[in-house]
Scaffold this active site. Structure first.
Site, PDB file in Angstrom:
ATOM      1  N   SER A  40      36.479  47.826  35.318  1.00 49.18           N
ATOM      2  CA  SER A  40      37.650  48.109  34.469  1.00 49.18           C
ATOM      3  C   SER A  40      37.677  49.524  33.906  1.00 49.18           C
ATOM      4  O   SER A  40      38.700  49.951  33.375  1.00 49.18           O
ATOM      5  CB  SER A  40      37.708  47.131  33.307  1.00 49.18           C
ATOM      6  OG  SER A  40      37.964  45.834  33.783  1.00 49.18           O
ATOM      7  N   LYS A  81      40.524  51.630  34.912  1.00 43.23           N
ATOM      8  CA  LYS A  81      41.907  51.402  34.484  1.00 43.23           C
ATOM      9  C   LYS A  81      42.570  52.589  33.791  1.00 43.23           C
ATOM     10  O   LYS A  81      43.709  52.936  34.110  1.00 43.23           O
ATOM     11  CB  LYS A  81      41.990  50.148  33.609  1.00 43.23           C
ATOM     12  CG  LYS A  81      41.719  48.845  34.392  1.00 43.23           C
ATOM     13  CD  LYS A  81      41.565  47.661  33.431  1.00 43.23           C
ATOM     14  CE  LYS A  81      41.306  46.354  34.175  1.00 43.23           C
ATOM     15  NZ  LYS A  81      41.002  45.253  33.223  1.00 43.23           N
ATOM     16  N   TYR A 131      43.555  47.360  44.153  1.00 45.54           N
ATOM     17  CA  TYR A 131      42.969  47.095  42.829  1.00 45.54           C
ATOM     18  C   TYR A 131      41.486  46.757  42.945  1.00 45.54           C
ATOM     19  O   TYR A 131      40.651  47.288  42.211  1.00 45.54           O
ATOM     20  CB  TYR A 131      43.752  45.971  42.130  1.00 45.54           C
ATOM     21  CG  TYR A 131      43.139  45.563  40.812  1.00 45.54           C
ATOM     22  CD1 TYR A 131      43.146  46.438  39.718  1.00 45.54           C
ATOM     23  CD2 TYR A 131      42.519  44.323  40.660  1.00 45.54           C
ATOM     24  CE1 TYR A 131      42.563  46.072  38.508  1.00 45.54           C
ATOM     25  CE2 TYR A 131      41.939  43.950  39.449  1.00 45.54           C
ATOM     26  CZ  TYR A 131      41.960  44.825  38.385  1.00 45.54           C
ATOM     27  OH  TYR A 131      41.381  44.482  37.192  1.00 45.54           O
ATOM     28  N   TYR A 136      39.647  45.393  24.505  1.00 47.24           N
ATOM     29  CA  TYR A 136      40.240  44.058  24.454  1.00 47.24           C
ATOM     30  C   TYR A 136      40.351  43.554  23.010  1.00 47.24           C
ATOM     31  O   TYR A 136      40.717  44.307  22.120  1.00 47.24           O
ATOM     32  CB  TYR A 136      39.458  43.086  25.352  1.00 47.24           C
ATOM     33  CG  TYR A 136      39.191  43.647  26.727  1.00 47.24           C
ATOM     34  CD1 TYR A 136      40.262  44.010  27.559  1.00 47.24           C
ATOM     35  CD2 TYR A 136      37.910  43.853  27.185  1.00 47.24           C
ATOM     36  CE1 TYR A 136      40.023  44.541  28.830  1.00 47.24           C
ATOM     37  CE2 TYR A 136      37.665  44.375  28.445  1.00 47.24           C
ATOM     38  CZ  TYR A 136      38.722  44.713  29.264  1.00 47.24           C
ATOM     39  OH  TYR A 136      38.478  45.225  30.492  1.00 47.24           O
ATOM     40  N   VAL A 156      32.941  45.411  33.438  1.00 51.40           N
ATOM     41  CA  VAL A 156      32.166  44.178  33.450  1.00 51.40           C
ATOM     42  C   VAL A 156      30.819  44.338  34.163  1.00 51.40           C
ATOM     43  O   VAL A 156      29.928  43.519  33.999  1.00 51.40           O
ATOM     44  CB  VAL A 156      33.051  43.055  34.054  1.00 51.40           C
ATOM     45  CG1 VAL A 156      33.025  43.132  35.571  1.00 51.40           C
ATOM     46  CG2 VAL A 156      32.671  41.698  33.534  1.00 51.40           C
TER      47      VAL A 156
END
Lengths: 624, 624
Positions: A81, A84, A206, A258, A276
């Site tokens: 991630s 991103k 992705y 998050y 992660v």
């Protein structure tokens, strides 16, 4: 409980020198952090479950390209991630803020990273940091085929890291085979029109994007690239347009961690993104990038050791964005006035007297530090307060690294107000650095002809204006020797003897009247025109102006002392008429009339003493 | 559609001078913003429904106490939720971070301001910016009675605004009579133990807190107080402890605009708080505070014109926290070496030659700007790179406004490394400003005796050390006149004549050997001890050291020129033995032996010329 890191470094090994100060710190931090327990290696992607939980690396990269590392900083893992924010920056650059905002929001959700909840009101994912938003962003990556899209993405990431990166095929296949939740999200979005392409194609890029192999050092450099307004500090290459960097940081700050974002802001206070596989990347704008890697993650999906390390670094180094250190207090380096600082143009006594008395009408302000609203407002306010109000104002921008739009606007208004009030504003040192190009352009419109490379030229212009206004300049083609400082106090008959020695000489512009190193046989009095005393500047290779002399002033008089050699060049700045006196002839005269020589010496000494006094005054002004 | 503001100013009226630049901008902005339509005046508190929707005021306050206003900036209204961050700051200061965090979280909710949803996991309201959190915070306000609690709160708010504030009793009663939803929230919290006191008592202080009357100008000053690390820029009084300001700003940033926080961060990017009476307060740390007031509010409870004005100001002035302007590039103002800059201590020729040759062993670094991790790291790294490695390093902190903990830690490590390597580190100008006290304390531990008020003393010490090491100092009690620069080139018989004129004199420490303004009758040669040439400094009222002279050096020699007057004082710094020469006697000698006078003059001139050359070199170094 983890007992030690696989690469545990010796905490007592002291890297030497100043380099060691931060390196030492990181080594000590790593020693403590790598022993922390808690968390579990991510298992939802089978390939990630194989990671060694003991791995632990920390890296810091500064915006001028220095990296510090500790532990497993060069171990490769998948970016996940952490990719991103960079993909989001790419989308903004390709499609613009408005178009991207229509497809993906910027509101934190309070939900987990893999939430399937979407913003029904605006028909878009809540933000680009949750999987749904990142998948919608992945659709923007350019390319006709999967390979082309993967290459576009890899090229971007490689530019950010400063080295060619590659994809971990095993992790990619593992994600592709097991990423059913992401498939569900993609189909949900297709169903409501949030994406338009084939879900498998979008997921392909992705998953590849998440499977890029990086090291902790790479991530620190990628973070430093954001900290450095989008320019990679190692390669100097631009990776993201500067105007979108703030958007990327904003979304990282509100959504990057998050549903831990509020507490993270409170405890750490740095825009960050976690992955992660166990990495966290954090950006301190204008300063540095930080990356930590250690596989065990907590219930929010954030690396346990990564969070702990970032907390400590942020606290120890006070990096919280709201403990940041913008200050408007130092925008003015110093103010100098024309009664104390002078151009290199030598002046005759009435001119010197005039500048001493009215030189405060000239004010030179050395501006320093970046110019933004707060510092520019303060600079302009201070300029308005200078008492007495200068008729000639010089702004020296040599120490200004850049001026933003707000500062340019305020300075444009300032320049206009000077023009309207009939006061003169001159600006210097806007030249070399392209980061000042907008400021230069601003001034070129409003102040044509008032932009100088060096302040000496600007100062001379102001002095000349004040002298011209007072009407005390004179043309000394027909001058009396008695008017010259060097012959002051001599009797009429002495002057007659000297007059007979004066040899008129004419030089054209550029002629070298005196050459450094030559034997010193003559001294000169300028009658018309200007000469410049100069030396080659070892530093820049250019010529350094030591002084200029106009009518009624002498040069080369050190020749009188004895048969020394010239210490500098003297060049005619224009057509020059001057009178040369043979040193030998004057010494001959001194033998029969010693008082002539002692009087000349005493006059020279008075002149030197006065120049020395002024130089010391200038040194005192410059020291402050 | 609103047609005009009640206080519409003439947009063509130009406030004059530099003050006008920002004032002009605000006037133009106000002209546009006050014409915006949309939104409705809040009605849920009946008293607020009476507000005139046309009201519109804007104010900006800088951290040095300048305020700019436009429109209804001095109209009074109730503070409402804008009070929440300040009450939160109070609670942090009274009970500490940990205790407050247990009672109220810091996580944004994505819910409306009056949400009754609570954080069940941690048994606390989500954050102090929603009503539930603010009510829990209101319980922390000190006082035995309602009046005492109200006074505690009013005292705090008044200190923040810089004037005595009062409560709007009508609004207070209206809130008290109709605030049933807040009552429900309070009882829910009592039920789960989130508050312990009597709900009506807590609500009483909470409603009063919301009913404090403020103007837009007040709010701008309150915001500037946060921007200024908690010190009110108008009064200089501390209103909130500096260590909690960042916490307050963090929570404003993540939760201050409720469920509009993400978009606000993206569009405006400044920590802010809105109130239902129509005000928005925003803080740009280290720069300024902004406040806008206009009653119509949108569905999130935020002033429509307030949001629009903040968006424009933030964009026009580039105030977004991630477009902020920290820069580590300017931590070093300049580096100077001992071959070019000198203490005011005059040196004899062998000493001058030594310093010219080996002076690069002394390096003086002028540090500038605030020292925090990024700038301190860069400073220290640069110090490690200086080539050749200086044996004597002087750090001049005159232009450092403050150094944070991180910088102190790094500089402590630097100082320790110098000690360990047997190199000398001297630090100057840590004195006056109390904001450098932590840095001073850091150095006092590690570098005892190496802390100087002025750099001249530090420089002299370094020069003395290098001269002592070379073993070229000399005691000239028994000196030969031929060794003196001023008599160089004279024949033995000339020196014998001069020797007969030398009058030995002894002065005690503090004796004034020469007094400015007195007739100049003698010149002197120092044989033992040191004298200081000094002038009163008109600026500071202190004494300014122009030069010091030790054995073998002359002073007062300008007396030789003619019967002038002394231009400065010369004072014995310690017990001084020197030789005085009568100027008259030397002139008598010159009449019979003119070459003695011309030789002395030529020597003096060489000395002056050399000093002038060095002064110009120093000016060039200081200009860069």
């Amino acid at each position: 409980m983890l007992s030690s890191s696989p690469s545990a470094i010796d905490p007592y090994a002291q890297p030497s020198g100043s380099d060691g100060l931060v390196a030492d710190y990181l080594a000590e931090l790593h020693f403590r952090i790598s022993r922390l327990s808690g968390g579990n290696v991510a298992t939802y992607i089978p390939e990630l479950a194989k990671a060694d939980p003991k791995l632990c690396g920390i890296a810091i990269a500064t915006i001028d390209g220095k990296t510090y590392t500790a532990g497993d900083a060069d171990y490769e893992f998948t970016i996940q991630s952490v990719s991103k924010p960079f993909a989001y920056g790419y989308a903004l650059e390709r499609y613009g803020r408005e178009a991207v905002l229509q497809r993906v929001g910027v509101e934190p959700t309070g939900e987990a990273f893999n939430s399937i909840i979407l913003d029904e009101v605006h028909n878009r994912p809540f933000n680009p940091m949750v999987n749904a938003g990142a998948i919608a962003i992945a659709e923007t990556i350019k390319g006709a085929t999967g390979e082309e899209r993967a290459e576009t993405m890899l090229t971007l990431f490689s530019r950010l890291a400063g080295r060619r990166l590659s994809i971990d095929e095993a992790v990619f296949r593992s994600e592709q085979q097991t990423g059913h939740r992401n498939r569900a999200i993609a189909y949900m979005m297709l169903n409501s029109g949030m994406i338009r392409g084939v879900p498998e194609d979008i997921l392909d890029v992705y998953f590849r994007q998440c499977s890029v192999r990086v090291t902790c050092r790479d991530l620190a450099v990628m973070a430093a690239t954001l900290a450095n307004d989008g320019v990679n500090p190692l390669t100097g290459e631009r990776a993201i347009a500067a105007e979108f960097v703030a958007d990327v940081l904003t979304v990282m700050n509100t959504c990057g961690m998050y549903n831990y974002a509020g507490q993270w802001s409170y405890d750490v206070g740095i825009p960050a993104k976690s992955g992660v596989a166990g990495s966290i990347l954090a950006v301190i704008p204008g300063q540095l990038g930080i990356a930590v890697f250690s596989p065990p993650i907590d219930q929010h999906g954030n690396s346990v050791r990564g969070v702990a390390a970032c907390k400590e670094i942020a606290q120890d180094f006070r990096l919280n964005i709201f403990r940041s250190h913008v200050s408007t207090a130092t925008a003015i380096r110093r103010e100098l006035h024309g009664d104390v600082i002078h151009s290199k143009r030598a002046r005759n006594p009435p001119e010197r007297k005039l500048l001493k008395e009215t030189g405060r009408r000239i004010c030179l302000v050395e501006v320093q530090g970046p110019l933004f609203f707060g510092s520019a407002e303060r600079l302009i306010r201070r300029i308005g307060e200078i008492d007495p109000r200068p008729s000639h104002m010089i702004l020296d921008f040599r120490r200004v690294p850049y001026a933003d739009e707000a500062a340019c606007k305020l300075l444009a208004r300032l320049a206009t107000s000077f023009v309207e009030e009939g006061r003169r504003l001159l600006v210097t040192h806007l030249g070399q650095d392209s980061s000042l190009a907008p400021l230069r352009a601003t001034f070129e419109d409003i102040l044509p002809g008032q932009i100088f490379d060096h302040r000496d030229a600007a100062l001379e212009l102001c002095e000349n204006a004040i002298i011209a206004e007072a009407g005390i300049s004179y043309d000394a083609t027909r001058f009396a020797l008695a008017e010259l400082d060097i012959f002051k106090g001599l009797a009429r008959e002495d002057l007659k003897l000297l007059e007979m020695l004066a040899r008129p000489m004419v030089f054209e512009a550029g002629d070298r009247i005196i050459r450094a190193g030559d034997p010193a046989l003559l001294f000169f009095v300028v009658a018309r025109g200007t000469v410049t005393v100069e030396l080659p500047d070892r530093g820049t290779g250019q010529t350094l102006r030591l002084a200029s002399m106009g009518p009624g002033l002498t040069f080369g008089e050190m020749a009188l002392l004895d048969g020394g050699r010239r210490s500098a060049d003297v060049v005619a700045s224009e057509r020059v008429v001057c009178y040369g006196f043979s040193v030998e002839a004057i010494h001959d005269l001194g033998r029969t009339a010693p008082h002539i020589l002692t009087t000349i010496y005493a006059n020279m000494m008075r002149d030197f003493s006065e120049r020395l006094r002024r130089a010391n005054e200038e040194i005192r002004a410059l020291e402050h």
